[in-house]
Design a protein around this motif. Structure first.
Motif, short mmCIF file in Angstrom:
data_model
loop_
_atom_site.label_atom_id
_atom_site.label_comp_id
_atom_site.label_asym_id
_atom_site.label_seq_id
_atom_site.Cartn_x
_atom_site.Cartn_y
_atom_site.Cartn_z
N MET A 1 21.21 -4.44 33.16
CA MET A 1 20.63 -3.19 32.68
C MET A 1 19.19 -3.04 33.15
N VAL A 2 18.53 -4.15 33.45
CA VAL A 2 17.16 -4.09 33.98
C VAL A 2 17.17 -3.39 35.34
N LYS A 3 18.25 -3.53 36.08
CA LYS A 3 18.37 -2.85 37.38
C LYS A 3 18.32 -1.33 37.18
N VAL A 4 18.94 -0.84 36.10
CA VAL A 4 18.91 0.59 35.80
C VAL A 4 17.48 1.01 35.49
N ARG A 5 16.81 0.20 34.68
CA ARG A 5 15.42 0.48 34.32
C ARG A 5 14.53 0.52 35.55
N ASN A 6 14.70 -0.45 36.42
CA ASN A 6 13.89 -0.50 37.65
C ASN A 6 14.18 0.69 38.56
N ARG A 7 15.43 1.11 38.59
CA ARG A 7 15.80 2.29 39.40
C ARG A 7 15.13 3.55 38.86
N ILE A 8 15.09 3.68 37.54
CA ILE A 8 14.44 4.84 36.92
C ILE A 8 12.96 4.87 37.30
N VAL A 9 12.31 3.73 37.19
CA VAL A 9 10.88 3.65 37.51
C VAL A 9 10.63 3.96 38.97
N SER A 10 11.49 3.45 39.85
CA SER A 10 11.29 3.72 41.28
C SER A 10 11.49 5.21 41.60
N LEU A 11 12.44 5.85 40.92
CA LEU A 11 12.63 7.29 41.14
C LEU A 11 11.45 8.10 40.63
N LEU A 12 10.92 7.71 39.46
CA LEU A 12 9.74 8.40 38.92
C LEU A 12 8.53 8.21 39.84
N ARG A 13 8.38 7.01 40.35
CA ARG A 13 7.28 6.73 41.29
C ARG A 13 7.41 7.58 42.55
N LYS A 14 8.63 7.68 43.03
CA LYS A 14 8.90 8.49 44.23
C LYS A 14 8.56 9.96 43.98
N GLN A 15 8.97 10.47 42.80
CA GLN A 15 8.68 11.88 42.48
C GLN A 15 7.18 12.12 42.36
N CYS A 16 6.47 11.19 41.75
CA CYS A 16 5.01 11.33 41.65
C CYS A 16 4.37 11.34 43.04
N GLY A 17 4.81 10.45 43.88
CA GLY A 17 4.27 10.39 45.24
C GLY A 17 4.53 11.66 46.02
N GLU A 18 5.73 12.22 45.88
CA GLU A 18 6.05 13.47 46.57
C GLU A 18 5.19 14.62 46.07
N ALA A 19 4.95 14.67 44.76
CA ALA A 19 4.12 15.75 44.20
C ALA A 19 2.67 15.61 44.65
N VAL A 20 2.18 14.38 44.74
CA VAL A 20 0.80 14.16 45.21
C VAL A 20 0.67 14.56 46.67
N GLN A 21 1.64 14.20 47.49
CA GLN A 21 1.59 14.55 48.92
C GLN A 21 1.71 16.05 49.13
N ALA A 22 2.51 16.71 48.29
CA ALA A 22 2.67 18.16 48.42
C ALA A 22 1.48 18.91 47.82
N ASP A 23 0.62 18.19 47.11
CA ASP A 23 -0.56 18.78 46.47
C ASP A 23 -0.16 19.88 45.48
N ASP A 24 0.96 19.64 44.79
CA ASP A 24 1.47 20.58 43.80
C ASP A 24 1.10 20.05 42.42
N MET A 25 -0.02 20.57 41.88
CA MET A 25 -0.56 20.06 40.63
C MET A 25 0.30 20.43 39.41
N GLU A 26 0.93 21.58 39.44
CA GLU A 26 1.79 21.97 38.31
C GLU A 26 2.98 21.02 38.22
N ARG A 27 3.59 20.76 39.34
CA ARG A 27 4.74 19.84 39.37
C ARG A 27 4.30 18.43 39.00
#
Length: 155
Positions: free
Chosen positions: A87-113
């Motif tokens: 189940m830790v694998k699921v937790r780690n996958r969630i965190v990696s997806l959230l990290r990826k989404q944050c990185g994409e929003a920072v690169q896109a310079d979309d502050m609302e998102r």
């Protein structure tokens, strides 16, 4: 060549048995037994255990790119007969997806998102009992604070 002619095949289907043991040929058995039978044992399909079925189902679910869906799975973890480390694998996958989404929003310079993602991420990390002091998360929050300060005119 003459010696080969004297070696006889051994099989229950042949009329004569071999005269000496060393003349007997090995069977084509996949089990590895020597004998007269040309047949081999067939092992039927083995039933999978519930934990194996759950592990395979979890592997398919882990392909999802939606952290909210994976969080829902993690919350319902008692339905799956799996060990904690699985189940830790699921937790780690969630965190990696959230990290990826944050990185994409920072690169896109979309502050609302980014603001939405940071709020959602903070909520999910607290639900997952993960510290919110990860460098990537602190960086995204600091970027939001800096942008908010620029918008309000504070130096």
């Amino acid at each position: 060549m003459e010696r080969d002619a004297r070696v006889q095949k051994s099989s229950i289907y042949e009329p004569r048995a071999p005269q000496k043991r060393y003349q007997r040929k090995l069977s084509s058995s996949k089990v590895g037994l020597a004998g007269a039978s040309p047949m081999y044992a067939e092992i039927p399909h083995v039933r999978r255990s519930k934990s194996q079925q759950a592990r395979e189902k979890m592997t398919v679910m882990m392909l999802s790119e939606d952290p909210e869906y994976l969080l829902h799975i993690w919350i319902q973890s008692e339905e799956y007969p799996l060990q904690n480390y699985e189940m830790v694998k699921v937790r780690n996958r969630i965190v990696s997806l959230l990290r990826k989404q944050c990185g994409e929003a920072v690169q896109a310079d979309d502050m609302e998102r980014l603001c939405e993602i940071v709020a959602k991420t903070e909520e999910m990390l607290l639900m997952l009992r993960i510290t919110t002091t990860a460098p990537w998360f602190k960086k995204a929050k600091q970027l939001l604070i800096d942008r908010d300060a620029e918008m309000n005119g504070s130096p």
